[in-house]
Design a protein around this motif. Structure first.
Motif, PDB file in Angstrom:
ATOM      1  N   GLY A   1       0.856  -1.189   0.000  1.00  0.00           N
ATOM      2  CA  GLY A   1       0.000   0.000   0.000  1.00  0.00           C
ATOM      3  C   GLY A   1       0.886   1.231   0.000  1.00  0.00           C
ATOM      4  O   GLY A   1       2.059   1.180   0.416  1.00  0.00           O
ATOM      5  N   SER A   2       0.352   2.362  -0.466  1.00  0.00           N
ATOM      6  CA  SER A   2       1.177   3.574  -0.462  1.00  0.00           C
ATOM      7  C   SER A   2       1.377   4.072   0.964  1.00  0.00           C
ATOM      8  O   SER A   2       2.322   4.800   1.250  1.00  0.00           O
ATOM      9  N   GLN A   3       0.491   3.634   1.874  1.00  0.00           N
ATOM     10  CA  GLN A   3       0.644   4.026   3.281  1.00  0.00           C
ATOM     11  C   GLN A   3       2.012   3.607   3.817  1.00  0.00           C
ATOM     12  O   GLN A   3       2.648   4.333   4.565  1.00  0.00           O
TER      13      GLN A   3
ATOM     14  N   TYR B   1      -5.164  14.210   5.377  1.00  0.00           N
ATOM     15  CA  TYR B   1      -5.442  12.773   5.517  1.00  0.00           C
ATOM     16  C   TYR B   1      -4.963  12.314   6.908  1.00  0.00           C
ATOM     17  O   TYR B   1      -3.777  12.448   7.231  1.00  0.00           O
TER      18      TYR B   1
ATOM     19  N   TYR C   1       3.791  17.756   2.958  1.00  0.00           N
ATOM     20  CA  TYR C   1       2.906  16.678   2.501  1.00  0.00           C
ATOM     21  C   TYR C   1       1.632  17.262   1.903  1.00  0.00           C
ATOM     22  O   TYR C   1       0.981  18.113   2.520  1.00  0.00           O
TER      23      TYR C   1
ATOM     24  N   VAL D   1      -1.933  16.074  -0.782  1.00  0.00           N
ATOM     25  CA  VAL D   1      -2.668  15.231  -1.744  1.00  0.00           C
ATOM     26  C   VAL D   1      -3.200  16.229  -2.774  1.00  0.00           C
ATOM     27  O   VAL D   1      -4.275  16.781  -2.601  1.00  0.00           O
TER      28      VAL D   1
ATOM     29  N   ASN E   1      -7.951  14.084  -0.173  1.00  0.00           N
ATOM     30  CA  ASN E   1      -8.626  13.506   0.976  1.00  0.00           C
ATOM     31  C   ASN E   1      -8.251  14.413   2.144  1.00  0.00           C
ATOM     32  O   ASN E   1      -7.077  14.486   2.485  1.00  0.00           O
TER      33      ASN E   1
ATOM     34  N   ASP F   1       1.133  12.809  -2.578  1.00  0.00           N
ATOM     35  CA  ASP F   1       0.409  11.552  -2.350  1.00  0.00           C
ATOM     36  C   ASP F   1      -0.732  11.518  -3.367  1.00  0.00           C
ATOM     37  O   ASP F   1      -1.618  12.373  -3.334  1.00  0.00           O
TER      38      ASP F   1
ATOM     39  N   PRO G   1      -3.201   8.897  -4.675  1.00  0.00           N
ATOM     40  CA  PRO G   1      -3.969   7.677  -4.933  1.00  0.00           C
ATOM     41  C   PRO G   1      -5.210   7.882  -5.789  1.00  0.00           C
ATOM     42  O   PRO G   1      -5.792   6.921  -6.284  1.00  0.00           O
ATOM     43  N   TYR G   2      -5.642   9.158  -5.951  1.00  0.00           N
ATOM     44  CA  TYR G   2      -6.939   9.425  -6.596  1.00  0.00           C
ATOM     45  C   TYR G   2      -6.826  10.047  -7.985  1.00  0.00           C
ATOM     46  O   TYR G   2      -7.837  10.261  -8.651  1.00  0.00           O
TER      47      TYR G   2
ATOM     48  N   SER H   1      -0.787   4.272  -5.958  1.00  0.00           N
ATOM     49  CA  SER H   1      -1.388   3.073  -5.373  1.00  0.00           C
ATOM     50  C   SER H   1      -2.396   2.450  -6.332  1.00  0.00           C
ATOM     51  O   SER H   1      -3.044   3.159  -7.116  1.00  0.00           O
TER      52      SER H   1
ATOM     53  N   SER I   1      -4.838   0.836  -4.860  1.00  0.00           N
ATOM     54  CA  SER I   1      -5.960   0.606  -3.937  1.00  0.00           C
ATOM     55  C   SER I   1      -7.273   1.178  -4.448  1.00  0.00           C
ATOM     56  O   SER I   1      -8.306   0.525  -4.381  1.00  0.00           O
ATOM     57  N   LYS I   2      -7.260   2.421  -4.921  1.00  0.00           N
ATOM     58  CA  LYS I   2      -8.523   3.068  -5.272  1.00  0.00           C
ATOM     59  C   LYS I   2      -8.930   2.775  -6.716  1.00  0.00           C
ATOM     60  O   LYS I   2     -10.084   2.952  -7.077  1.00  0.00           O
TER      61      LYS I   2
ATOM     62  N   ARG J   1      -3.001  -4.551  -1.747  1.00  0.00           N
ATOM     63  CA  ARG J   1      -1.977  -3.826  -0.989  1.00  0.00           C
ATOM     64  C   ARG J   1      -0.752  -3.546  -1.872  1.00  0.00           C
ATOM     65  O   ARG J   1       0.389  -3.838  -1.495  1.00  0.00           O
TER      66      ARG J   1
HETATM   67  C1  LIG Z   1      -4.568  10.304   0.702  1.00  0.00           C
HETATM   68  C2  LIG Z   1      -4.357   8.851   0.932  1.00  0.00           C
HETATM   69  N1  LIG Z   1      -3.121   8.373   0.920  1.00  0.00           N
HETATM   70  C3  LIG Z   1      -2.884   7.059   1.114  1.00  0.00           C
HETATM   71  C4  LIG Z   1      -3.919   6.175   1.341  1.00  0.00           C
HETATM   72  C5  LIG Z   1      -3.576   4.729   1.610  1.00  0.00           C
HETATM   73  O1  LIG Z   1      -3.647   4.002   0.461  1.00  0.00           O
HETATM   74  P1  LIG Z   1      -3.055   2.535   0.326  1.00  0.00           P
HETATM   75  O2  LIG Z   1      -4.218   1.600   0.352  1.00  0.00           O
HETATM   76  O3  LIG Z   1      -2.335   2.549  -0.978  1.00  0.00           O
HETATM   77  O4  LIG Z   1      -2.115   2.280   1.467  1.00  0.00           O
HETATM   78  C6  LIG Z   1      -5.236   6.624   1.364  1.00  0.00           C
HETATM   79  C7  LIG Z   1      -6.338   5.705   1.655  1.00  0.00           C
HETATM   80  O5  LIG Z   1      -7.424   6.089   2.026  1.00  0.00           O
HETATM   81  C8  LIG Z   1      -5.456   8.011   1.142  1.00  0.00           C
HETATM   82  O6  LIG Z   1      -6.691   8.537   1.150  1.00  0.00           O
END
Ligand SMILES: Cc1ncc(COP(=O)(O)O)c(C=O)c1O
Length: 403
Positions: free
Chosen positions: A97-99, A123, A168, A170, A175, A203, A205-206, A238, A240-241, A248
């Motif tokens: 995951g990017s987290q 976030y 940091y 987004v 988010n 960051d 992801p969207y 990521s 993920s979305k 992951r």
């Molecule tokens: C801004 C942001 N960064 C990172 C993540 C985490 O994403 P990942 O599932 O890739 O770990 C999210 C998930 O909600 C997010 O909203």
């Protein structure tokens, strides 16, 4: 009895994850989590990719390289090239995951007390990671066009904050605000990163989930226009979305110098991200399935966003203000009369309590603030519920509000 490290002496967990216990209640409609819609997962495409990945069991059942399976990195490099960003394998780390990428970067960059700039609202998992790293968090306000870069420039010029190590943001469909930083502001941010020598953390992801308006290039791709800036940008992406969070699979793009240190930090976390899901992701991307899947999900998220915004306007137009996002998963709203007393003057936390009784949920805005209380704001995600549930959820919100 136990002697915990300083950040774990009285840690607070994720305020959003605290809400999860209500999700299990029968009939609950949730605008709370940043979950993609389960019914939009490309189940067949992933099943086929999975079958192909499983043909090479010595790869997917074995440990893999810490920086990621070469085949997946090859596909992700192609994906980044399509997004306008050339990058070398040594500049990419595949993460769980990017987290995880964020966590590794903070461990590599921040000593306790170092200044980390972040947009506000932000976030929450980033705020949590910064706190656990004992960073000195300095917040920068955002408006409808994202981070207020003029405010940042004035703050930096004033010399009132110690040398920041990173900023940091987004920048695309943020988010929680859903806002997108303009191209001009992105260029200005890159120039500030070069001038004040801080790492600009993008960051993203969207970014692929745009359903209206014009594409704005990523900060990383715009670095080509600002001499000396590329090595100051760290970009998180990521699947993920856009594919499925269960894989992951995330990735970090950074200078080779930073990337190498993130790999060393990752060695003690998980040795490597799961090769099995990495191999599935590689097969999925190699087949072109993401390009076929993206238009389907963005169209649907666009319809859901419209349904939520139309319903909010119709049902709660006098009580709430919000901007319609052009992509992503979130609508950020403010209660007009919060704090003025009476049913219509309730704040977002009080509204949430009544909303839960009415079987609908959202996240109160306070969760996204590092250093102030914002009782009036709330985040609503339109991604997971179906359109009928979105409309019913807003009717319930109206009942909870007493409008
Ligand atoms: C801004 C942001 N960064 C990172 C993540 C985490 O994403 P990942 O599932 O890739 O770990 C999210 C998930 O909600 C997010 O909203």
């Amino acid at each position: 009895m136990y002697e915990f490290t300083a950040p774990f002496q009285s840690p607070s967990g994720s305020p959003i994850r605290e809400l999860f216990k209500y999700l299990a209640e029968p009939g609950m409609i949730s605008f709370a989590g940043g979950y993609p819609a389960s019914d939009l997962f490309d189940v067949d495409g992933l099943q086929q990719a999975s079958a192909r990945a499983y043909q090479d069991t010595s790869q997917c059942l074995q440990y893999g390289p810490t920086d990621g399976l070469p085949r997946l990195k090859h596909e992700l490099i192609n994906l980044m090239a399509r997004r306008g960003v050339p990058c070398a394998p040594s500049e990419m780390v595949v993460t769980t995951g990017s987290q995880q990428g964020l966590d590794l970067l903070l461990r590599v960059l921040l000593n306790p007390g170092d200044v980390a700039l972040t947009e506000q609202p932000a976030y929450p998992a980033t705020l949590q990671a910064l706190r656990l790293q004992q960073a000195n968090i300095v917040t920068i306000p955002v408006d409808a066009h994202g981070l207020d870069v003029d405010y940042l420039a004035t703050l930096l010029a004033s010399g009132t904050v110690a040398h920041p190590k990173l900023l940091y943001t987004v920048p695309t469909f943020a988010n929680p605000t859903g806002a997108t930083i303009t191209r001009e502001r992105r260029i200005a941010l890159l120039k500030l990163a070069v001038q004040y020598e801080f790492v600009l953390v993008e960051d993203d992801p969207y970014g692929d989930l745009r359903f209206s308006g014009e594409t704005v290039p990523s900060i990383l791709s715009l670095a080509a226009e600002v001499p000396g800036s590329r090595d100051w940008v760290v970009h998180f992406a990521s699947l993920s979305k856009i594919v499925a969070p269960g894989l992951r699979v995330g990735w970090t793009i950074a200078s080779a110098e930073i990337a190498r240190r993130c790999v060393i930090a990752k060695q003690t976390v998980d040795l490597c991200s799961a090769p099995w899901t990495q191999a599935i992701a590689a097969e999925y991307l190699a087949d072109g399935a993401l390009e076929r899947h993206l238009p389907r999900i963005t169209a649907m998220y666009g319809r859901k966003c419209e349904a939520l915004c139309d319903a909010l306007q119709l049902q709660l137009g006098d009580a709430l203000q919000f901007h319609r996002p052009e992509g992503g998963m979130f609508v950020w709203a403010r209660l007009n009369a919060a704090g003025s007393g009476g049913a219509s003057g309730m704040d977002a936390s009080a509204l949430l309590q009544r909303a839960i009784e009415n079987k609908v949920m959202f996240v109160p805005g306070n969760a996204f603030f590092a250093d102030k209380v914002d009782a009036a704001s709330l985040r609503l995600s339109f991604a997971a519920p179906g359109i009928a549930d979105i409309e019913e959820g807003v009717r319930r919100l109206k009942r909870a509000y007493g409008a």
